[in-house]
Design a protein around this motif. Structure first.
Motif, short mmCIF file in Angstrom:
data_model
loop_
_atom_site.label_atom_id
_atom_site.label_comp_id
_atom_site.label_asym_id
_atom_site.label_seq_id
_atom_site.Cartn_x
_atom_site.Cartn_y
_atom_site.Cartn_z
N THR A 67 0.80 -1.24 0.03
CA THR A 67 -0.06 0.00 0.06
C THR A 67 0.78 1.24 -0.01
O THR A 67 0.72 2.20 -0.72
CB THR A 67 -1.03 0.05 1.14
OG1 THR A 67 -1.86 -1.16 1.12
CG2 THR A 67 -1.68 1.34 0.97
N SER A 68 1.81 1.29 0.87
CA SER A 68 2.86 2.40 0.83
C SER A 68 3.76 2.67 -0.67
O SER A 68 3.78 3.50 -0.89
CB SER A 68 3.84 2.17 2.09
OG SER A 68 3.31 2.40 3.22
N THR A 71 1.24 4.01 -2.87
CA THR A 71 0.96 5.39 -2.61
C THR A 71 2.08 6.32 -3.42
O THR A 71 1.98 7.40 -3.94
CB THR A 71 0.69 5.63 -1.18
OG1 THR A 71 -0.38 5.03 -0.99
CG2 THR A 71 0.58 7.29 -1.16
N THR A 75 2.34 8.84 -6.22
CA THR A 75 2.81 10.30 -6.34
C THR A 75 3.88 10.67 -7.32
O THR A 75 3.95 11.70 -7.88
CB THR A 75 3.49 10.35 -4.82
OG1 THR A 75 2.37 10.31 -3.98
CG2 THR A 75 4.19 11.82 -4.67
#
Length: 189
Positions: A67-68, A71, A75
């Motif tokens: 998930t990180s 993300t 970005t």
């Protein structure tokens, strides 16, 4: 074949030390620009990959949750620092770095500055309209006229700055900036 597998343990350790130092530097540099250090480390780690990578591969390489990583990838994609690419036989999304640091810089600041400039110019123009309405409502108040006139001048000067900044942003977007401040590679050719 993984070319790192051909290195000795000593060579691999030295190479990893150098790369880690560069990755950390990239992370710190991006942190200065308002991008988290972990996203900077993600970009730095991808920078040294010769092949496009999946979220799973980056999650494993960095010891972070998928998930990180997702993300962070989003970005970096929004900043135009990485691209999603197609990979033959792969059903997973693949990502690769845009290795042109000049373009990354141009895109990053263009994206960030343009949004801020547009918001600020809208506010300043609205403020000028409201000041004009105030003058029209109280045409005989000389003190108010003087104060508003001074404010209008200050706001107009601010708008001139933002017009200049819009031209700077455009020069980054079009690459015109490099005519005035050439890339090192252009100086050497």
């Amino acid at each position: 074949m993984d070319e790192l597998a051909l290195l000795s343990e000593d060579q691999l350790l030295k190479l990893q030390t150098v790369r880690s130092r560069v990755i950390d530097s990239i992370g710190k540099n991006m942190d200065l620009y308002g991008v988290t250090m972990s996203i900077g480390h993600l970009y730095g780690t991808m920078y040294f990959n010769e092949q496009p990578v999946t979220l799973d591969e980056m999650s494993s390489a960095m010891g972070m949750s998928k998930t990180s990583i997702s993300t962070g990838m989003r970005t970096l994609q929004n900043l135009k620092m990485i691209n999603k690419v197609w990979g033959r036989g792969s059903r997973k999304d693949l990502y690769e770095v845009v290795p042109d640091w000049h373009q990354n810089f141009s895109d990053y600041f263009s994206i960030r500055w343009r949004k801020a400039v547009e918001q600020n110019m809208t506010i300043l123009r609205k403020s000028l309209q409201e000041l004009e309405q105030l003058i029209e409502k109280y045409p005989d108040d000389e003190q108010l006229q003087l104060i508003v006139s001074t404010d209008q001048q200050k706001i107009t000067e601010a708008l001139q700055y933002y017009n200049w900044l819009e031209r700077l942003i455009s020069s980054l977007e079009t690459g015109e900036i490099f005519q005035y401040i050439p890339k090192e590679s252009d100086l050497n050719s």
